[in-house]
Scaffold this motif. Structure first.
Motif, PDB file in Angstrom:
ATOM      1  N   THR A   1     -10.618  -0.843  -3.886  1.00  0.00           N
ATOM      2  CA  THR A   1     -11.250   0.649  -4.063  1.00  0.00           C
ATOM      3  C   THR A   1     -12.200   0.025  -2.937  1.00  0.00           C
ATOM      4  O   THR A   1     -12.804  -0.867  -3.189  1.00  0.00           O
ATOM      5  N   PRO A   2     -13.408   1.040  -2.702  1.00  0.00           N
ATOM      6  CA  PRO A   2     -14.450   1.140  -2.240  1.00  0.00           C
ATOM      7  C   PRO A   2     -15.645   0.567  -3.036  1.00  0.00           C
ATOM      8  O   PRO A   2     -16.376  -0.571  -3.249  1.00  0.00           O
TER       9      PRO A   2
ATOM     10  N   ALA B   1     -17.044  -1.260   2.648  1.00  0.00           N
ATOM     11  CA  ALA B   1     -16.908  -0.658   1.550  1.00  0.00           C
ATOM     12  C   ALA B   1     -18.229  -0.059   1.156  1.00  0.00           C
ATOM     13  O   ALA B   1     -17.855   0.814   0.288  1.00  0.00           O
ATOM     14  N   GLU B   2     -18.956  -0.099   1.497  1.00  0.00           N
ATOM     15  CA  GLU B   2     -20.892   0.317   1.053  1.00  0.00           C
ATOM     16  C   GLU B   2     -20.318   1.309   2.075  1.00  0.00           C
ATOM     17  O   GLU B   2     -20.776   2.148   1.535  1.00  0.00           O
ATOM     18  N   MET B   3     -20.378   1.437   3.722  1.00  0.00           N
ATOM     19  CA  MET B   3     -20.118   2.694   4.323  1.00  0.00           C
ATOM     20  C   MET B   3     -18.944   3.918   3.663  1.00  0.00           C
ATOM     21  O   MET B   3     -19.967   5.107   3.733  1.00  0.00           O
ATOM     22  N   VAL B   4     -18.442   3.319   3.357  1.00  0.00           N
ATOM     23  CA  VAL B   4     -17.101   4.298   2.792  1.00  0.00           C
ATOM     24  C   VAL B   4     -17.944   5.171   1.459  1.00  0.00           C
ATOM     25  O   VAL B   4     -17.707   6.570   1.233  1.00  0.00           O
ATOM     26  N   GLN B   5     -18.697   4.363   0.732  1.00  0.00           N
ATOM     27  CA  GLN B   5     -18.731   4.942  -0.385  1.00  0.00           C
ATOM     28  C   GLN B   5     -20.340   5.741   0.186  1.00  0.00           C
ATOM     29  O   GLN B   5     -19.918   6.481  -0.360  1.00  0.00           O
ATOM     30  N   ASP B   6     -21.111   5.311   0.536  1.00  0.00           N
ATOM     31  CA  ASP B   6     -22.544   6.499   1.254  1.00  0.00           C
ATOM     32  C   ASP B   6     -22.099   7.377   2.136  1.00  0.00           C
ATOM     33  O   ASP B   6     -22.578   7.870   1.770  1.00  0.00           O
ATOM     34  N   LYS B   7     -21.349   7.470   2.757  1.00  0.00           N
ATOM     35  CA  LYS B   7     -20.653   8.093   3.825  1.00  0.00           C
ATOM     36  C   LYS B   7     -19.803   9.143   3.792  1.00  0.00           C
ATOM     37  O   LYS B   7     -20.398  10.433   3.353  1.00  0.00           O
ATOM     38  N   TYR B   8     -18.755   8.873   2.847  1.00  0.00           N
ATOM     39  CA  TYR B   8     -17.437   9.779   2.268  1.00  0.00           C
ATOM     40  C   TYR B   8     -17.946   9.811   0.730  1.00  0.00           C
ATOM     41  O   TYR B   8     -16.518  10.013  -0.026  1.00  0.00           O
ATOM     42  N   LYS B   9     -18.435   9.274   0.109  1.00  0.00           N
ATOM     43  CA  LYS B   9     -18.329   8.914  -0.912  1.00  0.00           C
ATOM     44  C   LYS B   9     -17.030   8.126  -1.659  1.00  0.00           C
ATOM     45  O   LYS B   9     -16.426   8.714  -2.664  1.00  0.00           O
ATOM     46  N   GLY B  10     -16.846   6.932  -0.411  1.00  0.00           N
ATOM     47  CA  GLY B  10     -15.334   7.010  -1.679  1.00  0.00           C
ATOM     48  C   GLY B  10     -14.098   7.413  -0.724  1.00  0.00           C
ATOM     49  O   GLY B  10     -13.054   6.256  -1.624  1.00  0.00           O
ATOM     50  N   ASP B  11     -13.793   8.574  -1.034  1.00  0.00           N
ATOM     51  CA  ASP B  11     -12.991   8.913  -0.188  1.00  0.00           C
ATOM     52  C   ASP B  11     -12.695   9.245   1.492  1.00  0.00           C
ATOM     53  O   ASP B  11     -13.825   9.820   1.949  1.00  0.00           O
TER      54      ASP B  11
ATOM     55  N   ILE C   1       0.954  -1.581   0.101  1.00  0.00           N
ATOM     56  CA  ILE C   1      -0.049   0.108  -0.075  1.00  0.00           C
ATOM     57  C   ILE C   1       0.943   1.438   0.235  1.00  0.00           C
ATOM     58  O   ILE C   1       1.664   1.395   1.084  1.00  0.00           O
ATOM     59  N   PRO C   2       0.705   2.549  -1.150  1.00  0.00           N
ATOM     60  CA  PRO C   2       2.046   3.204  -1.276  1.00  0.00           C
ATOM     61  C   PRO C   2       0.664   4.165  -0.114  1.00  0.00           C
ATOM     62  O   PRO C   2      -0.108   4.038   0.650  1.00  0.00           O
ATOM     63  N   LEU C   3       2.029   4.606   0.918  1.00  0.00           N
ATOM     64  CA  LEU C   3       1.492   5.862   1.520  1.00  0.00           C
ATOM     65  C   LEU C   3       1.201   7.140   1.141  1.00  0.00           C
ATOM     66  O   LEU C   3       2.312   7.823   1.206  1.00  0.00           O
ATOM     67  N   LYS C   4       0.107   7.438   0.373  1.00  0.00           N
ATOM     68  CA  LYS C   4      -0.223   8.781  -0.565  1.00  0.00           C
ATOM     69  C   LYS C   4      -1.739   9.188   0.310  1.00  0.00           C
ATOM     70  O   LYS C   4      -2.958   8.355   0.244  1.00  0.00           O
ATOM     71  N   ASP C   5      -2.059  10.276   0.700  1.00  0.00           N
ATOM     72  CA  ASP C   5      -3.427  10.891   0.334  1.00  0.00           C
ATOM     73  C   ASP C   5      -3.867  11.146  -0.175  1.00  0.00           C
ATOM     74  O   ASP C   5      -4.700  11.794  -1.063  1.00  0.00           O
ATOM     75  N   GLN C   6      -4.474   9.744  -1.052  1.00  0.00           N
ATOM     76  CA  GLN C   6      -5.032   9.778  -1.920  1.00  0.00           C
ATOM     77  C   GLN C   6      -6.038   8.405  -1.571  1.00  0.00           C
ATOM     78  O   GLN C   6      -6.098   7.822  -0.892  1.00  0.00           O
ATOM     79  N   PRO C   7      -7.449   8.224  -2.467  1.00  0.00           N
ATOM     80  CA  PRO C   7      -8.386   7.377  -1.378  1.00  0.00           C
ATOM     81  C   PRO C   7      -8.285   6.053  -1.937  1.00  0.00           C
ATOM     82  O   PRO C   7      -8.221   5.388  -0.719  1.00  0.00           O
ATOM     83  N   ALA C   8      -7.583   5.019  -3.134  1.00  0.00           N
ATOM     84  CA  ALA C   8      -7.389   4.155  -2.803  1.00  0.00           C
ATOM     85  C   ALA C   8      -6.111   3.583  -1.773  1.00  0.00           C
ATOM     86  O   ALA C   8      -6.648   2.857  -0.971  1.00  0.00           O
ATOM     87  N   ALA C   9      -5.835   4.158  -1.663  1.00  0.00           N
ATOM     88  CA  ALA C   9      -4.167   4.002  -0.638  1.00  0.00           C
ATOM     89  C   ALA C   9      -5.214   4.181   0.766  1.00  0.00           C
ATOM     90  O   ALA C   9      -4.512   3.160   1.682  1.00  0.00           O
TER      91      ALA C   9
END
Length: 209
Positions: A64-65, A100-110, A22-30
């Motif tokens: 990804t979520p 994963a569903e919660m990350v999508q629903d509450k945080y729009k995957g980010d 896992i890259p330590l980057k401030d990005q949604p997938a990471a």
């Protein structure tokens, strides 16, 4: 830098995220992958198995979520099985789908939106993280220990495992004093090394030698 700290970073300073690819980057997938890893490492199972399971899930498309949610429950179980994460595979497969569903629903995957909602406050972030299925205090510690590499507002994040490792090798257990031993960018690496030392007395003895 102390000789002990240098040795820790050199021999055991790979973060668990890096070990899982896992890259330590401030990005949604990471950030999502880091949350998955924290979920898997929370169980009473070896870190090697948990990280192998994480890599299998990511390889299967669960990095990804949306990708995790698209995997069927059986596909998640199969990926966990390939990583030998067999004792908790069925319940974990369910939790990961729900997470994963919660990350999508509450945080729009980010999950960067979680940082904003928390007002970049570590205590509030811990509360929000524990809303995810499978993330309790242990999972929060795992996530935040590593996320401090991307989120400076979490620093210094020094939990009980890190303190135990620090005590074992004669380093200060006070968060501020321990953090002063390394540049800020290396704090996540030092934390990972100290967690390994906390779990492995032989490693601690090698570091002190």
């Amino acid at each position: 830098m102390d000789a002990v700290v240098r040795k820790l970073l050199r021999e055991s300073g790979e973060t668990f995220a890096e070990e899982a690819g896992i890259p330590l980057k401030d990005q949604p997938a990471a950030l999502f992958k880091l949350l998955v890893m924290a979920n898997l490492l929370s169980a009473r199972i070896s870190s090697d198995i948990a990280l192998a399971a994480a890599r299998e899930l990511f390889e299967a498309g669960g990095g990804t979520p949306r990708g995790m949610a698209k995997l069927t429950w059986q596909e998640r179980v199969d990926a966990l099985g390939r990583g030998h994460y067999v004792r908790y595979d069925e319940s974990t497969a369910t939790r990961l789908g729900d997470m994963a569903e919660m990350v999508q629903d509450k945080y729009k995957g980010d999950l960067r939106k979680l940082a904003i909602e928390a007002g970049r406050d570590p205590h509030k972030a811990a509360e929000l993280l524990q809303e995810f299925p499978g993330i309790g205090p242990t999972g929060v510690d795992i996530f935040c220990r590593e996320a401090q590499a991307m989120w400076p507002w979490l620093r210094p994040y020094v939990d009980s495992q890190v303190k135990k490792g620090a005590e074992r090798v004669g380093l200060p257990t006070d968060a501020g004093k321990l953090a002063s031993k390394v540049p800020e960018k290396d704090l996540a690496r030092l934390s990972a090394a100290l967690v390994r030392v906390a779990r492995d007395k032989k490693l601690a003895d090698t570091v002190k030698a």
